[in-house]
Design a protein around this motif. Structure first.
Motif, PDB file in Angstrom:
ATOM      1  N   ASP A  21       0.980  -1.182   0.014  1.00  0.00           N
ATOM      2  CA  ASP A  21       0.091  -0.103   0.065  1.00  0.00           C
ATOM      3  C   ASP A  21       0.924   1.248   0.079  1.00  0.00           C
ATOM      4  OD1 ASP A  21      -3.033   0.675   0.969  1.00  0.00           O
ATOM      5  OD2 ASP A  21      -1.616   2.271   1.440  1.00  0.00           O
ATOM      6  N   LYS A  22       0.693   2.072  -0.837  1.00  0.00           N
ATOM      7  CA  LYS A  22       1.236   3.239  -0.845  1.00  0.00           C
ATOM      8  C   LYS A  22       1.229   4.221   0.152  1.00  0.00           C
ATOM      9  CE  LYS A  22       0.104   6.121  -4.678  1.00  0.00           C
ATOM     10  NZ  LYS A  22      -0.014   7.254  -4.547  1.00  0.00           N
ATOM     11  N   SER A  23      -0.110   4.498   0.574  1.00  0.00           N
ATOM     12  CA  SER A  23      -0.347   5.480   1.822  1.00  0.00           C
ATOM     13  C   SER A  23       0.367   4.895   2.756  1.00  0.00           C
ATOM     14  CB  SER A  23      -1.732   5.363   1.737  1.00  0.00           C
ATOM     15  OG  SER A  23      -2.505   6.273   0.838  1.00  0.00           O
ATOM     16  N   HIS A  26       4.330   5.307   2.568  1.00  0.00           N
ATOM     17  CA  HIS A  26       4.670   6.777   3.178  1.00  0.00           C
ATOM     18  C   HIS A  26       4.926   6.787   4.586  1.00  0.00           C
ATOM     19  CE1 HIS A  26       4.693   8.723  -0.885  1.00  0.00           C
ATOM     20  NE2 HIS A  26       3.276   8.241  -1.186  1.00  0.00           N
ATOM     21  N   ARG A  27       3.601   6.519   5.234  1.00  0.00           N
ATOM     22  CA  ARG A  27       3.473   6.803   6.680  1.00  0.00           C
ATOM     23  C   ARG A  27       4.762   6.139   7.300  1.00  0.00           C
ATOM     24  NH1 ARG A  27      -0.774   8.058   4.007  1.00  0.00           N
ATOM     25  NH2 ARG A  27      -2.281   9.681   4.723  1.00  0.00           N
ATOM     26  N   ALA A  28       4.896   4.562   6.914  1.00  0.00           N
ATOM     27  CA  ALA A  28       5.661   3.726   7.576  1.00  0.00           C
ATOM     28  C   ALA A  28       7.237   4.309   7.592  1.00  0.00           C
ATOM     29  CB  ALA A  28       5.856   2.419   6.983  1.00  0.00           C
ATOM     30  N   GLY A 125      -2.185  25.172  -1.034  1.00  0.00           N
ATOM     31  CA  GLY A 125      -2.725  26.077  -0.079  1.00  0.00           C
ATOM     32  C   GLY A 125      -3.586  25.377   0.890  1.00  0.00           C
ATOM     33  N   ARG A 126      -4.241  24.304   0.489  1.00  0.00           N
ATOM     34  CA  ARG A 126      -4.897  23.278   1.560  1.00  0.00           C
ATOM     35  C   ARG A 126      -4.101  22.749   2.795  1.00  0.00           C
ATOM     36  NH1 ARG A 126      -7.335  18.654  -1.162  1.00  0.00           N
ATOM     37  NH2 ARG A 126      -8.383  20.134  -2.404  1.00  0.00           N
ATOM     38  N   VAL A 127      -2.497  22.752   2.563  1.00  0.00           N
ATOM     39  CA  VAL A 127      -1.775  22.500   3.807  1.00  0.00           C
ATOM     40  C   VAL A 127      -1.268  23.844   4.140  1.00  0.00           C
ATOM     41  CG1 VAL A 127      -1.606  20.033   3.462  1.00  0.00           C
ATOM     42  CG2 VAL A 127      -0.091  21.458   2.305  1.00  0.00           C
ATOM     43  N   ALA A 168      -7.024  12.858   3.768  1.00  0.00           N
ATOM     44  CA  ALA A 168      -6.087  12.233   4.785  1.00  0.00           C
ATOM     45  C   ALA A 168      -4.822  12.987   4.488  1.00  0.00           C
ATOM     46  CB  ALA A 168      -5.849  10.898   4.262  1.00  0.00           C
ATOM     47  N   GLN A 169      -4.395  13.632   3.390  1.00  0.00           N
ATOM     48  CA  GLN A 169      -3.172  14.375   3.269  1.00  0.00           C
ATOM     49  C   GLN A 169      -3.263  15.686   4.040  1.00  0.00           C
ATOM     50  OE1 GLN A 169      -2.566  14.990  -0.927  1.00  0.00           O
ATOM     51  NE2 GLN A 169      -2.504  12.693  -1.282  1.00  0.00           N
ATOM     52  N   ILE A 170      -4.163  16.218   4.171  1.00  0.00           N
ATOM     53  CA  ILE A 170      -4.365  17.813   4.907  1.00  0.00           C
ATOM     54  C   ILE A 170      -4.318  17.170   6.557  1.00  0.00           C
ATOM     55  CG2 ILE A 170      -5.885  19.459   5.649  1.00  0.00           C
ATOM     56  CD1 ILE A 170      -6.933  19.456   3.170  1.00  0.00           C
ATOM     57  N   SER A 193     -11.681  10.648   6.444  1.00  0.00           N
ATOM     58  CA  SER A 193     -10.809  10.134   5.343  1.00  0.00           C
ATOM     59  C   SER A 193      -9.758   9.020   5.945  1.00  0.00           C
ATOM     60  CB  SER A 193      -9.836  11.464   5.068  1.00  0.00           C
ATOM     61  OG  SER A 193      -8.997  11.764   6.092  1.00  0.00           O
ATOM     62  N   ARG A 194      -9.102   8.535   4.961  1.00  0.00           N
ATOM     63  CA  ARG A 194      -8.555   7.242   5.516  1.00  0.00           C
ATOM     64  C   ARG A 194      -7.402   7.525   6.755  1.00  0.00           C
ATOM     65  NH1 ARG A 194      -5.247   6.150   0.046  1.00  0.00           N
ATOM     66  NH2 ARG A 194      -7.311   7.011  -0.945  1.00  0.00           N
ATOM     67  N   ASP A 195      -7.450   6.431   7.417  1.00  0.00           N
ATOM     68  CA  ASP A 195      -7.163   6.818   8.647  1.00  0.00           C
ATOM     69  C   ASP A 195      -5.756   6.119   9.206  1.00  0.00           C
ATOM     70  OD1 ASP A 195      -7.797   4.282   9.082  1.00  0.00           O
ATOM     71  OD2 ASP A 195      -9.140   4.614  10.678  1.00  0.00           O
ATOM     72  N   THR A 315     -13.476   5.828  -1.630  1.00  0.00           N
ATOM     73  CA  THR A 315     -13.534   5.440  -3.015  1.00  0.00           C
ATOM     74  C   THR A 315     -12.585   6.299  -3.694  1.00  0.00           C
ATOM     75  OG1 THR A 315     -15.739   4.955  -2.534  1.00  0.00           O
ATOM     76  CG2 THR A 315     -14.993   4.298  -4.745  1.00  0.00           C
ATOM     77  N   ILE A 316     -12.063   7.394  -2.981  1.00  0.00           N
ATOM     78  CA  ILE A 316     -11.468   8.596  -3.960  1.00  0.00           C
ATOM     79  C   ILE A 316     -10.487   8.132  -4.969  1.00  0.00           C
ATOM     80  CG2 ILE A 316      -9.614   9.096  -2.326  1.00  0.00           C
ATOM     81  CD1 ILE A 316     -11.601  11.585  -4.036  1.00  0.00           C
ATOM     82  N   ASP A 317      -9.571   7.105  -4.834  1.00  0.00           N
ATOM     83  CA  ASP A 317      -8.852   6.975  -5.863  1.00  0.00           C
ATOM     84  C   ASP A 317      -9.068   5.729  -6.783  1.00  0.00           C
ATOM     85  OD1 ASP A 317      -6.797   8.556  -4.780  1.00  0.00           O
ATOM     86  OD2 ASP A 317      -5.793   7.131  -3.550  1.00  0.00           O
ATOM     87  N   GLU A 318     -10.253   5.267  -6.620  1.00  0.00           N
ATOM     88  CA  GLU A 318     -10.729   4.078  -7.564  1.00  0.00           C
ATOM     89  C   GLU A 318     -11.840   4.512  -8.382  1.00  0.00           C
ATOM     90  OE1 GLU A 318      -8.433   2.986  -5.294  1.00  0.00           O
ATOM     91  OE2 GLU A 318      -9.952   3.353  -3.951  1.00  0.00           O
TER      92      GLU A 318
HETATM   93  C1  S3P Z   1      -3.892  10.000   0.308  1.00  0.00           C
HETATM   94  C2  S3P Z   1      -5.106  10.345   0.426  1.00  0.00           C
HETATM   95  C3  S3P Z   1      -5.855  10.939  -0.623  1.00  0.00           C
HETATM   96  C4  S3P Z   1      -5.694   9.891  -1.881  1.00  0.00           C
HETATM   97  C5  S3P Z   1      -4.168   9.838  -2.269  1.00  0.00           C
HETATM   98  C6  S3P Z   1      -3.477   9.175  -1.082  1.00  0.00           C
HETATM   99  C7  S3P Z   1      -3.096   9.647   1.395  1.00  0.00           C
HETATM  100  O1  S3P Z   1      -5.696  12.310  -1.106  1.00  0.00           O
HETATM  101  O2  S3P Z   1      -6.222  10.497  -3.122  1.00  0.00           O
HETATM  102  O3  S3P Z   1      -4.063   9.094  -3.299  1.00  0.00           O
HETATM  103  O4  S3P Z   1      -2.081   8.646   1.423  1.00  0.00           O
HETATM  104  O5  S3P Z   1      -3.037  10.294   2.403  1.00  0.00           O
HETATM  105  P1  S3P Z   1      -6.411  13.584  -0.352  1.00  0.00           P
HETATM  106  O6  S3P Z   1      -6.137  13.439   1.045  1.00  0.00           O
HETATM  107  O7  S3P Z   1      -5.938  14.716  -1.037  1.00  0.00           O
HETATM  108  O8  S3P Z   1      -8.023  13.173  -0.483  1.00  0.00           O
END
Ligand code: S3P
Length: 442
Positions: A21-23, A26-28, A125-127, A168-170, A193-195, A315-318
């Motif tokens: 998993d890419k997300s 990164h965090r790991a 700007g969102r971050v 989740a990025q913000i 958002s993803r946790d 479902t955002i990336d799908e």
């Molecule tokens: C991600 C969060 C999502 C997603 C991106 C990966 C993450 O973006 O679309 O591919 O790893 O935090 P947003 O936080 O902009 O929705």
């Protein structure tokens, strides 16, 4: 320029794994770099996005040794990062640049974050704005709206921030900044958002509280976290291509082992079930705080569905691959509340509508989504028409078009496919593996 040609073939058969998993990767990398001592990250994503984050931490003074399956990270502790000699190149990765912007805002040194052409067009700007309310000193193009970002590390203070978007990025950018801030930081988002960041904080023993869509964290924690082994689950966003491929190509039967099933990510599986797909979730288990399962998918005629704002974050990336499923399904699919798709690696509403229309799909673009009139040819030869398509430099667009092309009566050429490397090195090989298992060739 790299390109991929798909000649119509069927069915998809066999058992595969997909990249980590890419997300989570990164965090790991971030949390093991900040740990005191040695960690391993097994089954990490070797896509360019994550390799860029790995290189970033190497340039911040962290020793990371690579082997094909495992990263060995010698963590320097929360205060152990050092100033890099040059700008940090995040490549194509929105997650990399936004998470690092938060982390680096609270260091006592200067950094520049940049990336490729797509990253330099995407909103920062969102971050940057909420980080500035924490006292961060960040400059960038258009007043900090666009990268490159120049960050002069400062002492931050905790804030209460209500994000207008579920991102989740913000959230994660602010969580990493909050670790270095004086006092309490509270972050709320309109939908969860993803946790992965929160789960990995818990796994490493970093204290925080979560209630609904709000996370609270006390900065400068007295706890020091040690190195740990992290096992990265397979990326559901990579498995997604084969979940749809095997659903829409007749007589397919595919098992994908070890896929991450974090409930903040499983929107595609739920939507495909509503469309009539046959996906079995086998042997659910947990690894390093993340749910994992094997997924078995067999082809089934699909029907159109409605997808509203509540289902967008998970479902955002799908959506690119969901558009393919909807294009060949029976009936209408309506997607609303998905304006975030316009600020991804490409404007995914525009790019998917353009490429699938070139293949004969009936798609109407809306500002916040799309309406897709399914061709009702799911399961029949020639659901879509072969065409010459472009990736728009977007890995998920390239792979989605490739899967759609499996249902076409004619070959499809996809131009500019090097971008697939950002998340799914070996995609073509995996597809070939499933096709050859049933006697097909690409
Ligand atoms: C991600 C969060 C999502 C997603 C991106 C990966 C993450 O973006 O679309 O591919 O790893 O935090 P947003 O936080 O902009 O929705």
């Amino acid at each position: 320029m790299a390109s991929l040609t798909i000649t119509p073939c069927r069915p998809l058969k066999g058992t595969i794994t997909v990249p980590g998993d890419k997300s989570v990767t990164h965090r790991a990398i971030i949390l093991t770099a900040l740990a005191e001592g040695a960690s391993t990250i097994r089954d990490y994503c070797r896509g360019e996005d994550c390799l860029n984050t790995m290189r970033a931490f190497q340039s911040l003074g962290v020793r990371i040794d690579e082997s094909p399956q495992t990263l060995h990270v010698s963590g320097k502790g929360m205060w152990g990062l050092t100033e890099p000699f040059g700008p940090i190149d995040c490549g194509n990765s929105g997650t990399g640049i936004r998470l690092m912007a938060g982390l680096l805002a609270g260091q006592d040194f200067f950094t520049i974050l940049t990336g490729d052409e797509s990253i330099r067009r995407r909103p920062m700007g969102r971050v940057v704005k909420p980080l500035r309310t924490m006292g961060a000193t960040i400059a960038g193009r258009k007043g900090g709206e666009l990268a490159p970002l120049a960050i002069t590390g400062t002492r931050l203070r905790g804030v209460s921030y209500v994000s207008p978007v579920a991102s989740a990025q913000i959230k994660s950018s602010l969580l990493f900044a909050a670790l270095y801030a004086d006092g309490l930081t509270t972050i709320s988002e309109p939908r969860l958002s993803r946790d992965h960041t929160e789960r990995m904080f818990a796994y490493f023993g970093i204290p925080f509280e979560r209630e609904g869509c709000t996370v609270k964290i006390e900065g400068r924690p007295s706890v020091r976290w040690g190195g740990k082994p992290v096992v990265v689950p397979g990326d559901l966003s990579a498995a997604a291509f084969f979940l749809v491929g095997a659903s829409i190509v007749p007589e397919s039967d595919v098992t994908i082992r070890g896929v991450g099933m974090n409930p903040t990510r499983t929107g595609l599986v739920e939507v495909l079930h509503r469309m009539g797909a046959q996906i079995e979730v086998v042997s659910p288990r947990e690894e390093a705080g993340e749910p994992v399962a094997d997924l078995r998918v067999r082809s089934m005629p699909l029907r159109g569905v409605r997808i509203g704002p509540d289902q967008i974050p998970q479902t955002i990336d799908e959506f690119p691959i969901l558009c393919v499923a909807a294009a060949v399904a029976e009936g209408e699919t309506v997607i609303t509340g998905a304006e975030e798709l316009r600020v991804k690696e490409s404007d995914r509403i525009a790019t998917m509508a353009k490429e699938l229309r070139a293949m004969g799909a009936r798609i109407e673009e809306r500002p916040d989504g799309m309406v897709i009139q399914g061709l009702g040819r799911n399961g029949s030869n020639g659901a879509l028409t072969g065409a010459t398509c472009e990736s728009h430099g977007d890995h998920r667009v390239a792979m989605s078009v490739a899967i759609g092309a499996l249902t076409a009566a004619q070959p499809t050429q996809i131009v500019d496919t090097a971008c697939i490397e950002t998340s799914f090195p070996g995609f073509e090989g995996k597809l070939l593996e499933l096709l050859t298992a049933s006697g097909n060739r690409l």
